[in-house]
Design an enzyme around this catalytic site. Structure first.
Site, short mmCIF file in Angstrom:
data_model
loop_
_atom_site.label_atom_id
_atom_site.label_comp_id
_atom_site.label_asym_id
_atom_site.label_seq_id
_atom_site.Cartn_x
_atom_site.Cartn_y
_atom_site.Cartn_z
N THR A 35 -1.87 17.82 15.21
CA THR A 35 -1.08 18.94 15.74
C THR A 35 -1.40 20.24 15.01
O THR A 35 -0.58 21.16 14.95
CB THR A 35 0.44 18.66 15.64
OG1 THR A 35 0.75 18.26 14.30
CG2 THR A 35 0.87 17.59 16.62
N TYR A 146 10.93 10.56 17.36
CA TYR A 146 11.01 11.39 16.15
C TYR A 146 12.24 11.01 15.32
O TYR A 146 12.13 10.72 14.13
CB TYR A 146 11.08 12.86 16.57
CG TYR A 146 10.98 13.83 15.41
CD1 TYR A 146 9.83 13.92 14.64
CD2 TYR A 146 12.04 14.68 15.11
CE1 TYR A 146 9.73 14.83 13.59
CE2 TYR A 146 11.95 15.60 14.06
CZ TYR A 146 10.79 15.67 13.31
OH TYR A 146 10.70 16.56 12.26
N TYR A 160 11.79 0.93 -0.90
CA TYR A 160 10.85 1.00 -2.03
C TYR A 160 11.56 1.36 -3.33
O TYR A 160 11.19 0.89 -4.40
CB TYR A 160 9.70 1.97 -1.74
CG TYR A 160 8.48 1.28 -1.16
CD1 TYR A 160 7.47 0.80 -1.98
CD2 TYR A 160 8.36 1.09 0.21
CE1 TYR A 160 6.37 0.14 -1.47
CE2 TYR A 160 7.25 0.44 0.75
CZ TYR A 160 6.26 -0.03 -0.10
OH TYR A 160 5.17 -0.69 0.43
#
Ligand code: UDP
Length: 318
Positions: A35, A146, A160
């Site tokens: 993009t 999105y 994580y």
């Protein structure tokens, strides 16, 4: 310090690259130009502390010229027009792409900061939006690639942290504008500026009473860098943006005035799932970072309009 910026050729990523290089840090940008093109980082290519790697982190995290201290994961389409065109790539870069960034950060012993978004709050039922709000998102709507992609990315970061003790942080970025946005990316500020400079009507979606709060890019970059630099922050998620709420119609009026044109509005249908109200609660950012979005809308819009004008001038000279 060695800083890696995924999506560093984009709007925010390229401003981050400038800011770190200005401070004497080394910057490696990873981008696949999906993009963007090279125009936002063209001025950096000869800089001795700048590296560019053309790669798609959805495929693999590339080999790096230096061991990174900080990975800023900013690769993602971010405008409704872009992510509607490439929904699967949008999901991939925020899902598996975020996993790859975390894995790399763990392997290198680096800190990682993820560009999340106010979109994770969806069409919010809580106003203004605090970081503790869980959101109101349509998981199968047009924006879901999105919104849910970013929500998944946040979940990856949180996992994580828990599973591996990774120093993983995220900023929820609210509407931001400034130089280097693409005139055709569909977002409200560049669209209205391009239309005003063309002498065209401004395309207001719906009746224009929906609200946003607009943050000037320099303020946002400062907030991101303060958060990225903070040792042991009390929170790992922070809202960043501006908290002066305006209607879309008011944005149109301000841009027309700043471009010295009479306001002409053409109403278009409101896109599905377009949030009705949006404004961040910035208490956490203020307390944690001693940070404030300082640029008044009038000034920020003027800088942005000046940039669009000069870009048009240079294009017509070619
Ligand atoms: N918008 C508009 N006309 C345009 C582009 C956007 O009225 O040409 C509206 C859009 O419906 C939304 C607001 O401006 O309510 C902000 O849209 P943008 O795409 O900039 O960001 P987001 O919807 O992601 O906040």
């Amino acid at each position: 310090m060695n800083v890696v910026i995924t999506g560093g050729a984009g709007f925010l990523g390229s401003h981050l690259a400038d800011a770190y290089l200005r401070d004497g840090d080394c910057v490696t940008v990873i981008d696949n130009y999906v993009t963007s093109d090279g125009s936002n980082i063209g001025h950096l290519l000869e800089h001795q502390h700048f590296h560019f790697v053309q790669a798609d982190i959805c495929v693999e995290f590339p080999a790096l010229p230096e061991k990174p201290d900080l990975i800023l994961h900013f690769a993602s389409p971010a405008s409704p027009i872009d992510y509607a065109q490439i929904p699967l790539e949008t999901l991939a870069v925020n899902g598996p792409g975020t996993q790859r960034c975390c894995k790399a950060a763990l392997a290198y012993g680096a800190r990682v900061l993820f560009a999340s978004t106010s979109e994770i709050y969806g069409d919010p039922l809580e106003h203004p939006q605090r970081e503790t709000y869980w959101g109101n998102v349509n998981s199968v709507g047009e924006r879901s690639c999105y919104d849910e992609g970013k929500r998944f990315g946040e979940a990856v970061m949180a996992a994580y942290r828990r599973a591996h003790g990774l120093d993983a942080r995220m900023v929820r970025i609210f509407n931001t504008y400034g130089p280097r946005m693409r005139a055709n990316d569909g977002r409200v500020v560049p669209t209205f500026i391009a239309q005003a400079l063309d002498g065209a009507a401004l395309t207001v979606f719906g009746d224009g009473t929906q609200t946003r709060s607009l943050c000037y890019v320099d303020d946002l970059i400062e907030g991101i860098r303060r958060f990225a630099a903070l040792p042991n922050p009390a929170h790992f998620v922070v809202n960043l943006g501006a908290d002066h709420e305006v209607t879309v119609l008011e944005i149109a009026q301000r841009i027309a005035r700043a471009c010295n044109v009479d306001l002409r509005v053409e109403h278009r249908p409101l896109p599905p799932d377009d949030p009705t109200r949006r404004r961040p609660d910035l208490s956490r950012a203020r307390e944690l970072l001693g940070w404030e979005p300082r640029t008044p809308l009038e000034i920020g819009l003027q800088h942005t309009i000046d940039w669009f004008r000069s870009k048009r001038r240079s294009l017509t000279c070619l």
